[in-house]
Design a protein around this motif. Structure first.
Motif, PDB file in Angstrom:
ATOM      1  N   MET A   6     -25.985  12.799  -9.231  1.00 56.87           N
ATOM      2  CA  MET A   6     -25.063  12.109 -10.117  1.00 56.87           C
ATOM      3  C   MET A   6     -23.649  12.520  -9.730  1.00 56.87           C
ATOM      4  N   ASN A   7     -22.703  11.585  -9.842  1.00 57.86           N
ATOM      5  CA  ASN A   7     -21.316  11.928  -9.541  1.00 57.86           C
ATOM      6  C   ASN A   7     -20.832  13.024 -10.491  1.00 57.86           C
ATOM      7  N   SER A   8     -20.067  13.932  -9.970  1.00 55.58           N
ATOM      8  CA  SER A   8     -19.518  15.006 -10.801  1.00 55.58           C
ATOM      9  C   SER A   8     -18.319  14.491 -11.572  1.00 55.58           C
ATOM     10  N   GLY A   9     -17.915  15.275 -12.557  1.00 58.06           N
ATOM     11  CA  GLY A   9     -16.749  14.888 -13.342  1.00 58.06           C
ATOM     12  C   GLY A   9     -17.134  14.530 -14.752  1.00 58.06           C
ATOM     13  N   GLN A  10     -16.158  14.603 -15.668  1.00 64.93           N
ATOM     14  CA  GLN A  10     -16.402  14.303 -17.064  1.00 64.93           C
ATOM     15  C   GLN A  10     -15.908  12.899 -17.368  1.00 64.93           C
ATOM     16  N   TYR A  11     -16.689  12.171 -18.152  1.00 63.49           N
ATOM     17  CA  TYR A  11     -16.337  10.815 -18.539  1.00 63.49           C
ATOM     18  C   TYR A  11     -16.485  10.706 -20.050  1.00 63.49           C
ATOM     19  N   GLU A  12     -16.049   9.587 -20.563  1.00 60.44           N
ATOM     20  CA  GLU A  12     -16.120   9.351 -21.995  1.00 60.44           C
ATOM     21  C   GLU A  12     -17.548   9.561 -22.481  1.00 60.44           C
ATOM     22  N   ASN A  13     -17.727  10.240 -23.598  1.00 63.50           N
ATOM     23  CA  ASN A  13     -19.030  10.574 -24.181  1.00 63.50           C
ATOM     24  C   ASN A  13     -19.865  11.434 -23.245  1.00 63.50           C
ATOM     25  N   ASN A  14     -19.201  12.106 -22.274  1.00 63.58           N
ATOM     26  CA  ASN A  14     -19.899  12.997 -21.338  1.00 63.58           C
ATOM     27  C   ASN A  14     -20.983  12.284 -20.537  1.00 63.58           C
ATOM     28  N   ILE A  15     -20.842  10.989 -20.347  1.00 61.03           N
ATOM     29  CA  ILE A  15     -21.812  10.226 -19.556  1.00 61.03           C
ATOM     30  C   ILE A  15     -21.303  10.132 -18.128  1.00 61.03           C
ATOM     31  N   GLN A  16     -22.076  10.606 -17.178  1.00 63.25           N
ATOM     32  CA  GLN A  16     -21.676  10.578 -15.786  1.00 63.25           C
ATOM     33  C   GLN A  16     -22.291   9.366 -15.095  1.00 63.25           C
ATOM     34  N   PRO A  17     -21.489   8.648 -14.310  1.00 63.01           N
ATOM     35  CA  PRO A  17     -22.049   7.500 -13.585  1.00 63.01           C
ATOM     36  C   PRO A  17     -23.027   7.959 -12.513  1.00 63.01           C
ATOM     37  N   ALA A  18     -24.025   7.137 -12.285  1.00 63.12           N
ATOM     38  CA  ALA A  18     -25.048   7.478 -11.299  1.00 63.12           C
ATOM     39  C   ALA A  18     -24.583   7.103  -9.902  1.00 63.12           C
ATOM     40  N   SER A  19     -25.130   7.790  -8.918  1.00 61.49           N
ATOM     41  CA  SER A  19     -24.827   7.487  -7.526  1.00 61.49           C
ATOM     42  C   SER A  19     -26.092   7.667  -6.699  1.00 61.49           C
ATOM     43  N   PHE A  20     -26.505   6.601  -6.019  1.00 64.99           N
ATOM     44  CA  PHE A  20     -27.690   6.647  -5.168  1.00 64.99           C
ATOM     45  C   PHE A  20     -27.340   6.075  -3.801  1.00 64.99           C
ATOM     46  N   ASP A  74     -19.496   1.690 -12.937  1.00 66.97           N
ATOM     47  CA  ASP A  74     -19.869   2.971 -13.546  1.00 66.97           C
ATOM     48  C   ASP A  74     -21.237   2.824 -14.201  1.00 66.97           C
ATOM     49  N   LEU A  75     -22.272   2.746 -13.367  1.00 70.84           N
ATOM     50  CA  LEU A  75     -23.627   2.593 -13.880  1.00 70.84           C
ATOM     51  C   LEU A  75     -24.186   3.954 -14.273  1.00 70.84           C
ATOM     52  N   SER A  76     -24.932   3.965 -15.382  1.00 74.50           N
ATOM     53  CA  SER A  76     -25.479   5.215 -15.903  1.00 74.50           C
ATOM     54  C   SER A  76     -26.698   4.881 -16.748  1.00 74.50           C
ATOM     55  N   GLU A  77     -27.251   5.902 -17.414  1.00 73.24           N
ATOM     56  CA  GLU A  77     -28.383   5.671 -18.308  1.00 73.24           C
ATOM     57  C   GLU A  77     -27.974   4.800 -19.494  1.00 73.24           C
ATOM     58  N   GLU A  78     -26.681   4.794 -19.821  1.00 71.67           N
ATOM     59  CA  GLU A  78     -26.192   3.971 -20.922  1.00 71.67           C
ATOM     60  C   GLU A  78     -25.811   2.565 -20.463  1.00 71.67           C
ATOM     61  N   HIS A  79     -25.535   2.419 -19.189  1.00 67.84           N
ATOM     62  CA  HIS A  79     -25.109   1.124 -18.650  1.00 67.84           C
ATOM     63  C   HIS A  79     -25.811   0.938 -17.305  1.00 67.84           C
ATOM     64  N   LYS A  80     -26.993   0.345 -17.355  1.00 68.78           N
ATOM     65  CA  LYS A  80     -27.845   0.262 -16.170  1.00 68.78           C
ATOM     66  C   LYS A  80     -27.615  -1.027 -15.389  1.00 68.78           C
ATOM     67  N   LEU A  81     -28.049  -1.008 -14.141  1.00 74.09           N
ATOM     68  CA  LEU A  81     -28.040  -2.213 -13.318  1.00 74.09           C
ATOM     69  C   LEU A  81     -29.060  -3.188 -13.898  1.00 74.09           C
ATOM     70  N   GLN A  82     -28.635  -4.418 -14.153  1.00 76.68           N
ATOM     71  CA  GLN A  82     -29.488  -5.362 -14.882  1.00 76.68           C
ATOM     72  C   GLN A  82     -29.993  -6.525 -14.041  1.00 76.68           C
ATOM     73  N   ASP A  83     -29.542  -6.672 -12.807  1.00 76.64           N
ATOM     74  CA  ASP A  83     -29.912  -7.853 -12.021  1.00 76.64           C
ATOM     75  C   ASP A  83     -30.698  -7.470 -10.772  1.00 76.64           C
ATOM     76  N   LEU A  84     -31.682  -6.589 -10.947  1.00 76.84           N
ATOM     77  CA  LEU A  84     -32.555  -6.248  -9.817  1.00 76.84           C
ATOM     78  C   LEU A  84     -33.169  -7.510  -9.222  1.00 76.84           C
ATOM     79  N   ILE A  85     -33.608  -8.414 -10.081  1.00 71.11           N
ATOM     80  CA  ILE A  85     -34.073  -9.739  -9.642  1.00 71.11           C
ATOM     81  C   ILE A  85     -33.109 -10.756 -10.226  1.00 71.11           C
ATOM     82  N   GLY A  86     -32.666 -11.666  -9.410  1.00 70.14           N
ATOM     83  CA  GLY A  86     -31.744 -12.705  -9.855  1.00 70.14           C
ATOM     84  C   GLY A  86     -32.305 -14.086  -9.586  1.00 70.14           C
ATOM     85  N   VAL A  87     -32.115 -14.979 -10.550  1.00 72.89           N
ATOM     86  CA  VAL A  87     -32.549 -16.374 -10.408  1.00 72.89           C
ATOM     87  C   VAL A  87     -31.336 -17.263 -10.662  1.00 72.89           C
ATOM     88  N   ARG A  88     -31.159 -18.262  -9.821  1.00 71.61           N
ATOM     89  CA  ARG A  88     -30.054 -19.207  -9.994  1.00 71.61           C
ATOM     90  C   ARG A  88     -30.629 -20.599 -10.223  1.00 71.61           C
TER      91      ARG A  88
END
Length: 660
Positions: A6-20, A74-88
C-alpha cells in the motif's frame, strides 16, 4: 494488510490508497472469458427480446489498464475499482437510452447510475454509466484473490447513442487526454463543440422524423408502415393479417379508432409487454397489435382473429437450441440429483412393524410403477408386475435386475431430451438390504438414487452451466420418501419441525453421524413477548415453504435459544458459549463443515436468479433480503447435493450392463 503493498502516507480518515503492479494484478486477477460472455449474452437476450436496435460490446480490464487506474485514482478498500468487466451498449435512437436504463435496472442489481456532466453552453458526448453487482454465479468463477486487491464485485455498463459513440473515442483521446492540443487554439475547440452539437441535434431529429413520418402514414391508412415507423423496432417480414387490416379500416369511422390508439401508444408500453413474455415471440406487425390488444385495447374482434391464427407462434423462428447442428463428440455425464439413504418405513400408515421384505417389495413396486408409466407406451411388452427386464429402442433404454430373494434391485433407464438435441437423461437406482454392522439400524434397506444427463462437450465455455441448474430427482424417489419414509441420521419429515429439549440429544447425534447424507439446517430463534418463536429476523424466508422445498434432501429444524445452545453444546460446537449472536441460522454439511448466518446476513443478502424459459429466452432478476436468502440456501443445498460423493451410479460409460 495482505501481501500486496500500500502507498505510504496519511490520508483523510487514515485510508491509504492501494498500489499494485501489473505483474501482481496479472497473477491475482483471473477472470474466465465466460464471465464477460455471459454478461453480454444476458444483456443481448433482453434487448433482442424487445426488438431494440443496438450493438453490444464488452471487455475485461487488462492488468496494465488496472495498474494505470491504481496510479491515477486513489483506490482503496473504501473506494474500489468497479469496472473490472465493462459492457458498452450503443443505441440507434435517443429515446431508447431511458428504456435501456430501465431494462438493465430490472435485469441486474444496480449500485449507482451516473451521467456526463455538462453545462448549458457546453457540448460533449453524452453517456450514461451504470455500476451493477456481479451475479453470484459469475462472481464465483473469478479468482478469490481478486477481491483482496481493492477490486469490487461489480461491473460497468455504458449506454450511448450511435451518433455520439462514433466521436466519443476521438473526443476521449484527442481532447480529454490531450488538453494541450487545444489550450492555445480556442477557435478549434469551439469548432469541435459545434460538431458535437450537430450530433446531439441529429439524435433528437431522428426520433422526431420517424414520429412525423408515422403520423403521415396513419393519415394515409398504411398501418404496417405506421407501426414500423412509430415503434422503431426490428420487425420480422410477416404481413398484416387481411382480417386485421379490414378491422382497422372499418374502425376509422370512430373518432377514437384502433389505428389512432396504436399510434398513440408509447413505445415503452409495447416494450414492457415484449419483456414480460416468458419466451421470445416473433416481433412483427401482427404480434405488436396482438400485444397491445391484450394489454390496452381489449377488442373482441382482434382477440378472435389472433386466437385463430395462433399469432405468437406464427412465424416464430427456430431457437439456437432447436437449430444447432451437433457433431459426434464424447458424452460427459452431469449429476442432477443423488442420494444414498435408508428406507425405514416411518411414513407407512400401518399398525404393523414393517419388515425388510415388505419394505423391499413396496419400494420395488413404486420404482416399477414409475418406469411403466414413463416407458410403457414405448415398450408395450413391458409386464405389469416388477421383474427382471431389458428393452432398447433407439435412445430409449430400460434395464432392471430384480432378485426379491436377495432383496436386491438395480435399475437403469434413459431417454433423449425432447427439447435439447444431443442431451440424454438417465436415472439409476439400487435397493439392497442393510448388512450387519452397517450403522445403528439393525434392519432396513439402502436406497441409492442417481439422476443426471449426458451431453456432448461443446468446447464453448460460454455455454457452461452449473450442474444444479437442472437439479431434479426422479418421481420414484419422491414416492418412496413421501409414502414409505427414509432415514438419514434423522427421519425425513415434510413439515416444519420444532425441536424440543428431549430431542436435543438425537439432533446433536445426527450432526456428528458419519452416515448422514442430508445437510441439517438448524434455525435458532429467540422467544417473543408472547412465548412464541420470534422469526421477524428471517424476513420473507418462510420456513414452512423452505421445508416443503428441500425436505427430501435436507433436514430443516427450528428451536428456541435454550434448546439451540444445548444442541450446539452436545454436538461439540464451541460457538454455543462463545457466540452470543442468537438468532442464528446454521447448516451442518455431511462432510463435517458448517455455515452460519445472522440477521444482518439475511437483511443484506442479494441473490441473482438466472432463469431459463424453454431454451429460447434467458431472463435474469435480482432479489434481496429474506427472499434472496431463501434462494441462496436452496441453491447451496442443491449445489452440495450434485457435487457430493454419495454414489457414482453404475458408470455405464465404462460398463456395458448393470450388475445383478
Amino acid at each position: 494488510m495482505n501481501e500486496y503493498s500500500m502507498n505510504s502516507g496519511q490520508y483523510e480518515n487514515n485510508i491509504q490508497p492501494a498500489s499494485f503492479t501489473k505483474e501482481q494484478l496479472a497473477a491475482g486477477v483471473k477472470v474466465p472469458p465466460l464471465v464477460e460472455q455471459d454478461l453480454r449474452r444476458i444483456i443481448s437476450d433482453r434487448l433482442e427480446q424487445c426488438g431494440i436496435y443496438y450493438r453490444c460490446f464488452s471487455r475485461i480490464k487488462t492488468s496494465q489498464s488496472m495498474a494505470r487506474k491504481f496510479e491515477l485514482k486513489d483506490l482503496s478498500e473504501e473506494h474500489k475499482l468497479q469496472d473490472l468487466i465493462g459492457v458498452r451498449i450503443n443505441l440507434y435512437f435517443d429515446d431508447d437510452v431511458d428504456i435501456c436504463k430501465d431494462i438493465m435496472a430490472q435485469t441486474f442489481d444496480v449500485i449507482e447510475w451516473s451521467t456526463s456532466k455538462r453545462s448549458e453552453d457546453e457540448f460533449k458526448p453524452a453517456k450514461l454509466n451504470g455500476v451493477f453487482r456481479l451475479p453470484q454465479y459469475l462472481k464465483s468463477e473469478i479468482s478469490s484473490q481478486t477481491w483482496e486487491m481493492c477490486i469490487d464485485d461489480t461491473f460497468e455498463i455504458q449506454i450511448k447513442t450511435m451518433f455520439f459513440e462514433g466521436w466519443h473515442e476521438v473526443e476521449h483521446d484527442m481532447r480529454y487526454k490531450g488538453e494541450e492540443l487545444w489550450g492555445h487554439y480556442p477557435g478549434f475547440s469551439r469548432y469541435f463543440n459545434s460538431i458535437l452539437a450537430t450530433l446531439e441535434l441529429c439524435d433528437k431529429s431522428m426520433v422526431t422524423l420517424f414520429e412525423d413520418l408515422g403520423h403521415a402514414l396513419y393519415k394515409s391508412g398504411r398501418w404496417s408502415d405506421m407501426i414500423k415507423s412509430h415503434f422503431r423496432l426490428k420487425l420480422g417480414e410477416a404481413q398484416l393479417y387481411p382480417e386485421v387490416e379490414q378491422i382497422l379500416n372499418d374502425d376509422m369511422i370512430r373518432p377514437d379508432n384502433l389505428a389512432k390508439k396504436i399510434f398513440r401508444t408509447p413505445r415503452p408500453i409495447l416494450i414492457g409487454q415484449l419483456l414480460s413474455r416468458t419466451r421470445h415471440v416473433p416481433i412483427n406487425v401482427n404480434t405488436i397489435i396482438a400485444l397491445l390488444n391484450e394489454s390496452v385495447f381489449h377488442d373482441d374482434r382482434l382477440t378472435d382473429v389472433f386466437r385463430r391464427m395462433d399469432v405468437f407462434n406464427d412465424g416464430r423462428e427456430e431457437s439456437e437450441t432447436e437449430s444447432r447442428h451437433y457433431e459426434l463428440r464424447p458424452l460427459r455425464r452431469h449429476v442432477a440429483f443423488q442420494m444414498k439413504t435408508r428406507v425405514d418405513g416411518s411414513r407407512l400408515k400401518t399398525e404393523e412393524e414393517p419388515t425388510v421384505d415388505s419394505l423391499f417389495v413396496q419400494c420395488a413396486r413404486m420404482i416399477w410403477k414409475w418406469i411403466l408409466a414413463k416407458y410403457g407406451v414405448l415398450f408395450q411388452s413391458m409386464p405389469q408386475e416388477v421383474q427382471t427386464y431389458h428393452a432398447d429402442l433407439l435412445a430409449y433404454h430400460v434395464a432392471v435386475k430384480y432378485h426379491p430373494d436377495k432383496h436386491v434391485m438395480n435399475v437403469h433407464v434413459r431417454h433423449m431430451d425432447p427439447e435439447v438435441g444431443g442431451r440424454i437423461w438417465y436415472s439409476e437406482a439400487s435397493i439392497a438390504e442393510v448388512k450387519e454392522g452397517e450403522g445403528s439400524l439393525t434392519q432396513g434397506l439402502w436406497l441409492k438414487v442417481l439422476n443426471g444427463y449426458a451431453q456432448p462437450e461443446r468446447g464453448d465455455s460460454s455455454t457452461a452451466e452449473r450442474q444444479s441448474t437442472y437439479f431434479s430427482y426422479p418421481g420414484f424417489y419422491k414416492n418412496i420418501v413421501d409414502n414409505i419414509g427414509v432415514f438419514s441420521a434423522l427421519a425425513c419429515f415434510g413439515r416444519r419441525r420444532i425441536v424440543r429439549e428431549e430431542d436435543a440429544c438425537a439432533v446433536a447425534g445426527a450432526i456428528s453421524d458419519p452416515e448422514r447424507q442430508f445437510p441439517i439446517v438448524l434455525i435458532i430463534s429467540k422467544e417473543d413477548g408472547n412465548g412464541m418463536m420470534d422469526e421477524d429476523w428471517l424476513m420473507q424466508f418462510r420456513v414452512s415453504d423452505f421445508t416443503r422445498t428441500v425436505w427430501r434432501y435436507a433436514h430443516v429444524l427450528c428451536c428456541y435459544e435454550p434448546v439451540g445452545r444445548k444442541i450446539l453444546e452436545l454436538a461439540g460446537d464451541v460457538r454455543f458459549s462463545s457466540e452470543p449472536q442468537i438468532p442464528r441460522f446454521y447448516i451442518y454439511w455431511p462432510d463435517g463443515t458448517q455455515d452460519d448466518y445472522g440477521a444482518d446476513d439475511i437483511r443484506n443478502c442479494s441473490f441473482g436468479r438466472h432463469l431459463e424459459a424453454r431454451g429460447d429466452a434467458r431472463t435474469y432478476d435480482i432479489v434481496h433480503g429474506g427472499q434472496a436468502f431463501y434462494h441462496r440456501i436452496v441453491s447451496d443445498l442443491r449445489d452440495w447435493n450434485v457435487n457430493a460423493n454419495m454414489w457414482e451410479g453404475f458408470q455405464l460409460d465404462i460398463m456395458t450392463d448393470i450388475p445383478d
